[in-house]
Design an enzyme around this catalytic site. Structure first.
Site, PDB file in Angstrom:
ATOM      1  N   CYS A   1       0.580   3.539   2.992  1.00 48.51           N
ATOM      2  CA  CYS A   1       1.135   2.872   4.178  1.00 48.51           C
ATOM      3  C   CYS A   1       2.647   3.041   4.211  1.00 48.51           C
ATOM      4  CB  CYS A   1       0.775   1.384   4.189  1.00 48.51           C
ATOM      5  SG  CYS A   1      -0.997   1.039   4.188  1.00 48.51           S
TER       6      CYS A   1
ATOM      7  N   CYS B   1       0.838  -1.208   0.000  1.00 50.40           N
ATOM      8  CA  CYS B   1       0.000   0.000   0.000  1.00 50.40           C
ATOM      9  C   CYS B   1       0.874   1.261   0.000  1.00 50.40           C
ATOM     10  CB  CYS B   1      -0.889  -0.071   1.238  1.00 50.40           C
ATOM     11  SG  CYS B   1      -1.586   1.471   1.828  1.00 50.40           S
TER      12      CYS B   1
END
Length: 111
Positions: free
Chosen positions: A16, A13
């Site tokens: 992230c 991600c």
């Protein structure tokens, strides 16, 4: 009981990865005062371990095999929750979090 910051994330991600260094840094500042927990979502153990090593994350992380994200009603990742000493969710952030926001909300837990 101590207050807790829970962060849902995955190694693949991009947001992230953007917030990884921030979480690592702020978690060290509040070590012993606020517990940080990472919950790995839709990822492999090997990729999660590589992410943790890459960003120097020292707090506990675990793979979400028990649908914890469903219980928290996450809509995507990353998502961060602040939980007070009484176990109540007192804050929620969707998306990559910046250092100022993470610090502000974490500091509120110990005031």
């Amino acid at each position: 009981k101590e207050p807790v910051v829970v962060n849902f994330w995955a190694s693949w991600c991009p947001p992230c990865r953007e917030e990884g260094p921030t979480l690592a840094k702020v978690s060290k500042i509040y070590e012993g005062k606020v517990k940080f927990i990472g919950i790995v979502t839709n990822d492999t153990q090997a990729n999660a371990e590589a992410f943790i090593k890459e960003f120097g994350i020292s707090y506990g992380n675990g793979i979400d095999n028990d649908n914890i994200g469903t219980n928290y009603r996450i809509t995507g990742i990353p998502e961060t929750f602040w939980i007070d000493k009484q176990g109540q969710i007192v804050g929620h952030w969707i998306g990559a979090i910046d250092e100022a926001t993470l610090t502000y909300n974490t500091q509120k837990l110990i005031q």
